[in-house]
Design a protein around this motif. Structure first.
Motif, PDB file in Angstrom:
ATOM      1  N   VAL A   1       0.844  -1.192   0.000  1.00 24.37           N
ATOM      2  CA  VAL A   1       0.000   0.000   0.000  1.00 24.37           C
ATOM      3  C   VAL A   1       0.878   1.240   0.000  1.00 24.37           C
ATOM      4  O   VAL A   1       1.922   1.279   0.659  1.00 24.37           O
ATOM      5  N   THR A   2       0.484   2.253  -0.752  1.00 24.16           N
ATOM      6  CA  THR A   2       1.219   3.507  -0.771  1.00 24.16           C
ATOM      7  C   THR A   2       0.231   4.673  -0.810  1.00 24.16           C
ATOM      8  O   THR A   2      -0.975   4.478  -0.641  1.00 24.16           O
ATOM      9  N   GLY A   3       0.733   5.893  -1.014  1.00 24.85           N
ATOM     10  CA  GLY A   3      -0.139   7.058  -1.115  1.00 24.85           C
ATOM     11  C   GLY A   3      -0.880   7.360   0.182  1.00 24.85           C
ATOM     12  O   GLY A   3      -0.421   7.042   1.282  1.00 24.85           O
ATOM     13  N   VAL A   4      -2.047   7.969   0.044  1.00 22.52           N
ATOM     14  CA  VAL A   4      -2.816   8.413   1.206  1.00 22.52           C
ATOM     15  C   VAL A   4      -3.229   7.240   2.092  1.00 22.52           C
ATOM     16  O   VAL A   4      -3.228   7.352   3.329  1.00 22.52           O
TER      17      VAL A   4
ATOM     18  N   LEU B   1      -0.427   6.481   4.309  1.00 24.88           N
ATOM     19  CA  LEU B   1      -0.269   7.495   5.349  1.00 24.88           C
ATOM     20  C   LEU B   1      -1.299   7.291   6.465  1.00 24.88           C
ATOM     21  O   LEU B   1      -1.001   7.510   7.645  1.00 24.88           O
ATOM     22  N   ALA B   2      -2.499   6.882   6.093  1.00 25.73           N
ATOM     23  CA  ALA B   2      -3.509   6.575   7.116  1.00 25.73           C
ATOM     24  C   ALA B   2      -3.030   5.442   8.018  1.00 25.73           C
ATOM     25  O   ALA B   2      -3.190   5.492   9.239  1.00 25.73           O
ATOM     26  N   LEU B   3      -2.411   4.433   7.408  1.00 26.85           N
ATOM     27  CA  LEU B   3      -1.903   3.314   8.199  1.00 26.85           C
ATOM     28  C   LEU B   3      -0.712   3.730   9.052  1.00 26.85           C
ATOM     29  O   LEU B   3      -0.496   3.191  10.140  1.00 26.85           O
TER      30      LEU B   3
ATOM     31  N   VAL C   1       2.748  -2.803   8.899  1.00 28.37           N
ATOM     32  CA  VAL C   1       1.817  -2.219   9.864  1.00 28.37           C
ATOM     33  C   VAL C   1       0.817  -3.322  10.171  1.00 28.37           C
ATOM     34  O   VAL C   1      -0.092  -3.589   9.391  1.00 28.37           O
ATOM     35  N   GLY C   2       1.015  -3.972  11.302  1.00 25.82           N
ATOM     36  CA  GLY C   2       0.289  -5.221  11.536  1.00 25.82           C
ATOM     37  C   GLY C   2       0.806  -6.249  10.542  1.00 25.82           C
ATOM     38  O   GLY C   2       2.001  -6.512  10.447  1.00 25.82           O
ATOM     39  N   GLU C   3      -0.081  -6.806   9.756  1.00 23.82           N
ATOM     40  CA  GLU C   3       0.315  -7.766   8.718  1.00 23.82           C
ATOM     41  C   GLU C   3       0.304  -7.138   7.332  1.00 23.82           C
ATOM     42  O   GLU C   3       0.490  -7.837   6.337  1.00 23.82           O
TER      43      GLU C   3
ATOM     44  N   ARG D   1       8.200   7.423   0.781  1.00 29.44           N
ATOM     45  CA  ARG D   1       7.679   7.015  -0.519  1.00 29.44           C
ATOM     46  C   ARG D   1       6.172   7.212  -0.590  1.00 29.44           C
ATOM     47  O   ARG D   1       5.626   7.661  -1.606  1.00 29.44           O
ATOM     48  N   ALA D   2       5.472   6.879   0.495  1.00 24.52           N
ATOM     49  CA  ALA D   2       4.026   7.083   0.520  1.00 24.52           C
ATOM     50  C   ALA D   2       3.686   8.564   0.356  1.00 24.52           C
ATOM     51  O   ALA D   2       2.718   8.923  -0.339  1.00 24.52           O
TER      52      ALA D   2
END
Length: 355
Positions: A103-106, A109-111, A156-158, A166-167
């Motif tokens: 996962v990347t991007g917003v 960032l939420a994670l 982040v967790g799994e 980068r995100a």
């Protein structure tokens, strides 16, 4: 059981755990590995049925709307499935999971815990990073970003997530609003997610530094980073019982030229501390992963330091990262420089002026 028995009644028993998203969202390969045929899967996803077709080759095993975590898991299953050419021969393809996708991007960032972005469940899209050789298409709520330089994921967790820098770059690339860009970059530094230099480096490699929405935001980012680093330096002196220096001063030879400014100076010890909060030396727009041009400010900084040391002044060079990650160690470095002053030749006399 007769041939007229509904397909749903012939399904193998699946272990559906309400608290385990990996059991509520499964790929076609994972369903096959559990004994569910393609025909049975299609029957379960008919209108009014108990399952849903979430994404191509990915199924939600309940009829309600997907949660943010379910959409996230589904996006990674979709982007991480093996290429068609490898599906027949890959052993354990049903358990391949996310592959190289992250996962990347917003969404990333939420994670990572950014307060300035919406919660995962409220995001309209999830950006997923995959190698450039993959030929996946973006679909529904999944935006596939192909890259030649996959970063190492952070867990982040799994969930495999792109590093903050980068995100951020991927989020900025998709954001046209200057206020949003500034808010993201400032929070990244203010809340300790990363250092300004690493953010600017990533933005440079992504060829984003020339964008109007980014130019002013980078200035704010560096200013925020400078303020955070100064606060850590003050805390280091106070919490580790170091002698109080004079702060933020200019040094000058009597009747001579300016020697430049330093962040902290101990006149009785001829020891100076200088924070290196410059942008990275190669933060010049260029291709991702390549070397850029040298920052002329580095040459000026090196010349100033060399001049001060020729005059007998010890210059301790600290970076924001060192202050964040190893404050105790940096305090020891400064203390050692102060203690060593008694064993050195006296330094040249310099004037100390407010900066």
């Amino acid at each position: 059981m007769t041939q007229n028995t509904p397909l749903s009644a012939r399904l193998p028993r699946l272990p559906l755990h309400p608290d385990d998203v990996t059991q509520r969202v499964l790929s076609a390969a994972q369903l096959r590995a559990r004994g569910v045929s393609a025909a049975q899967t299609s029957a379960q996803c008919l209108p009014g049925g108990p399952w849903q077709h979430l994404l191509p080759g990915v199924y939600l095993l309940h009829p309600g709307p997907p949660t943010g975590q379910e959409r996230l898991h589904g996006a990674l299953l979709y982007a991480g499935r093996p290429p068609v050419s490898a599906r027949r021969t890959a052993a354990g393809a049903a358990d391949a999971g996310y592959g190289e996708a992250m996962v990347t991007g917003v969404a990333a960032l939420a994670l990572h815990g950014f307060a300035s972005v919406a919660e995962l469940g409220a995001l309209h899209r999830i950006d997923v990073l995959v190698p450039r050789t993959r030929r996946l298409r973006s679909t529904r709520f999944v935006e596939v970003l192909r890259t030649a330089s996959m970063p190492g994921p952070v867990r982040v967790g799994e969930v495999p997530v792109a590093p903050v820098e980068r995100a951020l770059a991927d989020a900025v690339a998709a954001t046209a609003d200057a206020a949003d860009v500034r808010r993201l970059l400032t929070e990244a530094v203010r809340d300790g997610h990363c250092e300004p230099a690493s953010v600017v480096r990533e933005l440079s490699e992504a060829k984003l530094l020339g964008r109007p929405a980014v130019v002013n935001a980078v200035d704010a980012l560096l200013a925020e980073g400078r303020a955070v680093a100064e606060a850590r330096l003050y805390a280091m002196v106070r919490e580790h019982g170091l002698p109080e220096p004079v702060w933020n001063v200019e040094l000058r030879l009597p009747g001579g030229p300016d020697l430049g400014g330093v962040d902290a100076y101990w006149p009785d010890h001829a020891v100076a501390v200088e924070l290196d909060s410059r942008a990275p030396r190669h933060a010049v727009p260029g291709r991702r992963g390549g070397r850029g041009e040298e920052d002329p400010r580095w040459s000026a900084y090196a010349a100033k330091r060399e001049h001060l040391e020729r005059l007998g002044i010890t210059v301790v060079h600290l970076t924001p990262r060192k202050l964040r990650e190893a404050l105790d160690q940096q305090a020891t470095v400064v203390r050692t420089a102060l203690m060593a002053a008694a064993d050195r030749e006296p330094a040249a006399y310099v004037m100390v002026l407010p900066r």
